[in-house]
Write a protein that holds these residues in place. Structure first.
Motif, PDB file in Angstrom:
ATOM      1  N   ARG A 150       0.854  -1.194   0.000  1.00 12.11           N
ATOM      2  CA  ARG A 150       0.000   0.000   0.000  1.00 12.11           C
ATOM      3  C   ARG A 150       0.889   1.244   0.000  1.00 12.11           C
ATOM      4  O   ARG A 150       2.068   1.176   0.324  1.00 12.11           O
ATOM      5  CB  ARG A 150      -0.919   0.005   1.229  1.00 12.11           C
ATOM      6  CG  ARG A 150      -1.868  -1.193   1.300  1.00 12.11           C
ATOM      7  CD  ARG A 150      -3.007  -1.069   0.308  1.00 12.11           C
ATOM      8  NE  ARG A 150      -3.772  -2.293   0.199  1.00 12.11           N
ATOM      9  CZ  ARG A 150      -4.945  -2.498   0.786  1.00 12.11           C
ATOM     10  NH1 ARG A 150      -5.460  -1.563   1.553  1.00 12.11           N
ATOM     11  NH2 ARG A 150      -5.592  -3.632   0.599  1.00 12.11           N
ATOM     12  N   ARG A 151       0.299   2.394  -0.323  1.00  8.89           N
ATOM     13  CA  ARG A 151       1.058   3.634  -0.309  1.00  8.89           C
ATOM     14  C   ARG A 151       0.209   4.746   0.286  1.00  8.89           C
ATOM     15  O   ARG A 151      -1.024   4.700   0.256  1.00  8.89           O
ATOM     16  CB  ARG A 151       1.502   4.014  -1.725  1.00  8.89           C
ATOM     17  CG  ARG A 151       0.360   4.443  -2.616  1.00  8.89           C
ATOM     18  CD  ARG A 151       0.809   4.722  -4.039  1.00  8.89           C
ATOM     19  NE  ARG A 151      -0.306   5.202  -4.849  1.00  8.89           N
ATOM     20  CZ  ARG A 151      -0.655   6.466  -4.985  1.00  8.89           C
ATOM     21  NH1 ARG A 151       0.045   7.399  -4.369  1.00  8.89           N
ATOM     22  NH2 ARG A 151      -1.681   6.817  -5.729  1.00  8.89           N
ATOM     23  N   VAL A 152       0.883   5.753   0.823  1.00  6.14           N
ATOM     24  CA  VAL A 152       0.194   6.938   1.327  1.00  6.14           C
ATOM     25  C   VAL A 152       1.090   8.140   1.090  1.00  6.14           C
ATOM     26  O   VAL A 152       2.281   8.117   1.414  1.00  6.14           O
ATOM     27  CB  VAL A 152      -0.187   6.777   2.824  1.00  6.14           C
ATOM     28  CG1 VAL A 152       1.038   6.656   3.707  1.00  6.14           C
ATOM     29  CG2 VAL A 152      -1.081   7.906   3.304  1.00  6.14           C
ATOM     30  N   ASP A 153       0.545   9.173   0.469  1.00  5.36           N
ATOM     31  CA  ASP A 153       1.287  10.404   0.210  1.00  5.36           C
ATOM     32  C   ASP A 153       0.268  11.517  -0.001  1.00  5.36           C
ATOM     33  O   ASP A 153      -0.931  11.311   0.181  1.00  5.36           O
ATOM     34  CB  ASP A 153       2.218  10.254  -1.004  1.00  5.36           C
ATOM     35  CG  ASP A 153       1.502   9.689  -2.220  1.00  5.36           C
ATOM     36  OD1 ASP A 153       0.336  10.079  -2.449  1.00  5.36           O
ATOM     37  OD2 ASP A 153       2.094   8.864  -2.944  1.00  5.36           O
ATOM     38  N   GLU A 154       0.735  12.704  -0.405  1.00 13.28           N
ATOM     39  CA  GLU A 154      -0.179  13.839  -0.547  1.00 13.28           C
ATOM     40  C   GLU A 154      -1.248  13.589  -1.596  1.00 13.28           C
ATOM     41  O   GLU A 154      -2.370  14.077  -1.483  1.00 13.28           O
ATOM     42  CB  GLU A 154       0.605  15.112  -0.879  1.00 13.28           C
ATOM     43  CG  GLU A 154       1.267  15.737   0.343  1.00 13.28           C
ATOM     44  CD  GLU A 154       1.707  17.166   0.096  1.00 13.28           C
ATOM     45  OE1 GLU A 154       1.239  17.773  -0.896  1.00 13.28           O
ATOM     46  OE2 GLU A 154       2.509  17.678   0.890  1.00 13.28           O
ATOM     47  N   SER A 155      -0.914  12.832  -2.618  1.00 14.26           N
ATOM     48  CA  SER A 155      -1.900  12.551  -3.669  1.00 14.26           C
ATOM     49  C   SER A 155      -2.877  11.458  -3.256  1.00 14.26           C
ATOM     50  O   SER A 155      -3.968  11.352  -3.796  1.00 14.26           O
ATOM     51  CB  SER A 155      -1.187  12.140  -4.966  1.00 14.26           C
ATOM     52  OG  SER A 155      -0.471  10.932  -4.760  1.00 14.26           O
ATOM     53  N   MET A 158      -5.069   8.814   2.343  1.00 18.64           N
ATOM     54  CA  MET A 158      -5.806   7.885   3.210  1.00 18.64           C
ATOM     55  C   MET A 158      -5.527   6.458   2.764  1.00 18.64           C
ATOM     56  O   MET A 158      -5.434   6.182   1.562  1.00 18.64           O
ATOM     57  CB  MET A 158      -7.314   8.142   3.135  1.00 18.64           C
ATOM     58  CG  MET A 158      -7.755   9.499   3.642  1.00 18.64           C
ATOM     59  SD  MET A 158      -9.562   9.673   3.602  1.00 18.64           S
ATOM     60  CE  MET A 158      -9.883   9.684   1.839  1.00 18.64           C
ATOM     61  N   VAL A 159      -5.423   5.558   3.721  1.00 17.08           N
ATOM     62  CA  VAL A 159      -5.201   4.151   3.360  1.00 17.08           C
ATOM     63  C   VAL A 159      -5.692   3.240   4.483  1.00 17.08           C
ATOM     64  O   VAL A 159      -5.625   3.574   5.663  1.00 17.08           O
ATOM     65  CB  VAL A 159      -3.689   3.892   3.078  1.00 17.08           C
ATOM     66  CG1 VAL A 159      -2.849   4.033   4.344  1.00 17.08           C
ATOM     67  CG2 VAL A 159      -3.474   2.521   2.458  1.00 17.08           C
ATOM     68  N   ARG A 168      -6.382  -4.362  12.182  1.00 16.24           N
ATOM     69  CA  ARG A 168      -6.837  -3.438  11.147  1.00 16.24           C
ATOM     70  C   ARG A 168      -6.263  -2.051  11.400  1.00 16.24           C
ATOM     71  O   ARG A 168      -6.283  -1.555  12.523  1.00 16.24           O
ATOM     72  CB  ARG A 168      -8.366  -3.393  11.148  1.00 16.24           C
ATOM     73  CG  ARG A 168      -8.957  -2.559  10.016  1.00 16.24           C
ATOM     74  CD  ARG A 168     -10.467  -2.688   9.998  1.00 16.24           C
ATOM     75  NE  ARG A 168     -11.087  -2.001  11.115  1.00 16.24           N
ATOM     76  CZ  ARG A 168     -12.362  -2.144  11.448  1.00 16.24           C
ATOM     77  NH1 ARG A 168     -13.122  -2.992  10.785  1.00 16.24           N
ATOM     78  NH2 ARG A 168     -12.869  -1.473  12.465  1.00 16.24           N
ATOM     79  N   VAL A 169      -5.766  -1.403  10.341  1.00 13.07           N
ATOM     80  CA  VAL A 169      -5.134  -0.088  10.463  1.00 13.07           C
ATOM     81  C   VAL A 169      -5.779   0.892   9.491  1.00 13.07           C
ATOM     82  O   VAL A 169      -5.986   0.565   8.323  1.00 13.07           O
ATOM     83  CB  VAL A 169      -3.620  -0.157  10.161  1.00 13.07           C
ATOM     84  CG1 VAL A 169      -2.965   1.195  10.410  1.00 13.07           C
ATOM     85  CG2 VAL A 169      -2.938  -1.231  10.989  1.00 13.07           C
ATOM     86  N   ASN A 170      -6.105   2.080   9.993  1.00 15.35           N
ATOM     87  CA  ASN A 170      -6.525   3.176   9.116  1.00 15.35           C
ATOM     88  C   ASN A 170      -5.548   4.330   9.307  1.00 15.35           C
ATOM     89  O   ASN A 170      -5.221   4.682  10.439  1.00 15.35           O
ATOM     90  CB  ASN A 170      -7.944   3.640   9.438  1.00 15.35           C
ATOM     91  CG  ASN A 170      -8.352   4.846   8.600  1.00 15.35           C
ATOM     92  OD1 ASN A 170      -8.191   5.984   9.014  1.00 15.35           O
ATOM     93  ND2 ASN A 170      -8.853   4.594   7.408  1.00 15.35           N
ATOM     94  N   ILE A 171      -5.097   4.896   8.190  1.00 11.66           N
ATOM     95  CA  ILE A 171      -4.100   5.973   8.235  1.00 11.66           C
ATOM     96  C   ILE A 171      -4.606   7.146   7.413  1.00 11.66           C
ATOM     97  O   ILE A 171      -5.112   6.966   6.298  1.00 11.66           O
ATOM     98  CB  ILE A 171      -2.743   5.478   7.686  1.00 11.66           C
ATOM     99  CG1 ILE A 171      -2.142   4.401   8.613  1.00 11.66           C
ATOM    100  CG2 ILE A 171      -1.768   6.644   7.524  1.00 11.66           C
ATOM    101  CD1 ILE A 171      -1.055   3.588   7.970  1.00 11.66           C
ATOM    102  N   ILE A 172      -4.459   8.343   7.964  1.00 11.65           N
ATOM    103  CA  ILE A 172      -4.772   9.566   7.221  1.00 11.65           C
ATOM    104  C   ILE A 172      -3.721  10.610   7.596  1.00 11.65           C
ATOM    105  O   ILE A 172      -3.403  10.787   8.769  1.00 11.65           O
ATOM    106  CB  ILE A 172      -6.211  10.046   7.504  1.00 11.65           C
ATOM    107  CG1 ILE A 172      -6.537  11.305   6.689  1.00 11.65           C
ATOM    108  CG2 ILE A 172      -6.458  10.280   8.980  1.00 11.65           C
ATOM    109  CD1 ILE A 172      -8.022  11.609   6.635  1.00 11.65           C
TER     110      ILE A 172
END
Length: 453
Positions: A150-155, A158-159, A168-172
């Motif tokens: 998975r990836r998370v960045d400015e574009s 959220m993931v 379970r993990v939620n990232i923002i």
């Protein structure tokens, strides 16, 4: 009243001293971590769990060297804390590692680098755990999401992800999260709750459990409804354990966390879009595909959108005994939510047609809730009877009757049968599930109060 300012000053001073002490430790941790990683690369020691003892010796030596060169006085206990912090950075998930290893913690919430909360027994408390800065948070986020692609960045800020143990993990992250990277981890129970556990917790009674077990075995389509953190997934997991071993089960989730014990289980998980915005696989895609996989049961972790239509169609076309969850506060609300989600599918269907589809597909709703004392209970077990005019008719089979709070602030009340026998009792008999009429009898003390449907 005069003592309060003095006490506040003392507390503020203590906090400042703790922060100063921690900053000093963090400086040592960063220096040691950099040196250890460099030495590991030179000596060929890998960051595998099996080499933890070797790395621990290396870290201990580096801590002593850094402390001696800096001529700082750091007590033995503080040195050990630094060693552990470095090991957590290498082998774990930084400062939140001890919280993830704590069996009493059910949820970990990072609200930016300096505010970390946990849930214990349904109650939220702030911890003394902190990250150094936003960059430190992002480093730990990368450790979480990199292994699962998975990836998370400015574009893509959220993931949804999961830890190696299934948590379970939620990232923002910023710019959406204004106070820094935010991580919410719903921990995966190493020893999953059983039905007996829930009965002992007072979540439901043994009579209710017996009824639900017969309903699952009797291939009744069931929705577990409840708010955030009410225990929907835990309850769904327990109910799915009643599915017979000789049936083929397909589970569909955003982040796989169901722990089915049966042998013949296919676990499907959604996939976000790649960097080019392509390759996304949504729950709806997986539900449609699962129909081609010859499932006996379909278990969807949660319906949130257009996949509700496909789930209802599956329930109506031979895949009876399917299970799912939905966010709603009452059984009636859960049906309204389903109707709204079907409308999101883009199909131009009149409201009555949608309701008929829901009424023929869903047969039972289990409403769960988390109370102010942290306890979780089944509020209602409600049967869906069918349509009367333009309205779906419901009847409660069991319900929780609250009677205030005790002196400790705990919810007081009892689960009771309403005296109504479910209309699908004959269907249960065809599957060999025989329930005694006494299971549904209204308790005498409740009947005496004039409680009738």
């Amino acid at each position: 009243m005069k003592e309060i300012p003095g006490r506040e000053q003392e507390e503020a001073l203590n906090r400042e001293l703790k922060m100063k002490k921690k900053r000093g430790q963090d400086e040592v941790v960063i220096e040691v971590l950099n040196k250890v990683i460099e030495e590991m690369a030179l000596s060929g020691i890998s960051a595998e769990e099996g080499r933890k003892k070797d790395v621990a010796v290396l870290v201990g030596n580096q801590v002593n060297e850094v402390v001696n060169l800096s001529k700082k006085h750091i007590a033995y206990g503080e040195r050990q804390a630094v060693v552990q912090a470095v090991l957590d950075e290498i082998f774990g998930f930084g400062p939140i590692t001890p919280l993830l290893e704590d069996d009493t913690v059910s949820e970990v919430m990072v609200n930016g680098p300096d505010k970390v909360y946990v849930e214990r027994k349904g109650k939220l408390t702030r911890t003394e755990v902190t990250f150094r800065d936003d960059q430190h948070c992002m480093h730990i986020i990368d450790k979480i999401i990199a292994p699962i692609g998975r990836r998370v960045d400015e574009s893509s800020p959220m993931v949804d992800a999961r830890l190696p143990d299934g948590s379970r993990v939620n990232i923002i992250i910023p710019p959406l999260a204004l106070k820094g990277p935010t991580i919410t981890i719903r921990k995966f129970a190493a020893d999953p709750f059983t039905l007996e556990d829930l009965v002992s917790f007072g979540t439901l009674t043994m009579d209710m459990a017996r009824f639900l077990k017969a309903s699952v075995k009797g291939r009744i389509n069931i929705i577990v409804s409840g708010g955030t953190g009410s225990g929907k997934t835990t309850f769904l997991n327990i109910m799915s354990s009643f599915i017979p071993e000789d049936e083929r089960i397909v589970t569909i989730e955003d982040a796989a966390e169901l722990q089915l014990q049966q042998d013949h289980v296919i676990t499907l998980e959604t996939r976000p879009a790649n960097v080019e915005g392509k390759g996304k696989v949504a729950i709806r895609d997986l539900v449609v595909n699962s129909l081609r996989m010859r499932p006996d049961r379909i278990v969807v972790g949660e319906v949130r959108s257009a996949e509700a239509l496909d789930m209802l169609q599956a329930m109506n076309t031979g895949h009876d005994g399917s299970l799912t969850t939905v966010h709603a506060n009452t059984p009636r609300d859960s049906l309204s939510r389903l109707e709204t989600m079907v409308m999101m599918s883009g199909m131009e269907l009149p409201s009555r047609a949608i309701r008929e589809q829901i009424a023929s597909a869903v047969q039972l709703i289990v409403q769960v809730s988390r109370f102010s004392d942290g306890s979780r209970k089944v509020l209602k077990i409600t049967e869906v009877l069918g349509m009367e005019g333009d309205t779906i008719t419901l009847q409660d089979i069991f319900e929780f009757r609250q009677d205030g709070f005790d002196e400790m602030g705990r919810v007081r009340g009892k689960h009771v049968a309403t005296g109504i026998v479910p209309g699908y009792i004959d269907k249960l008999k065809t599957h060999g599930e025989i329930l005694p009429p006494s299971l549904f009898k209204l308790p005498p003390q409740v009947a005496d109060l004039g409680f009738r449907r």
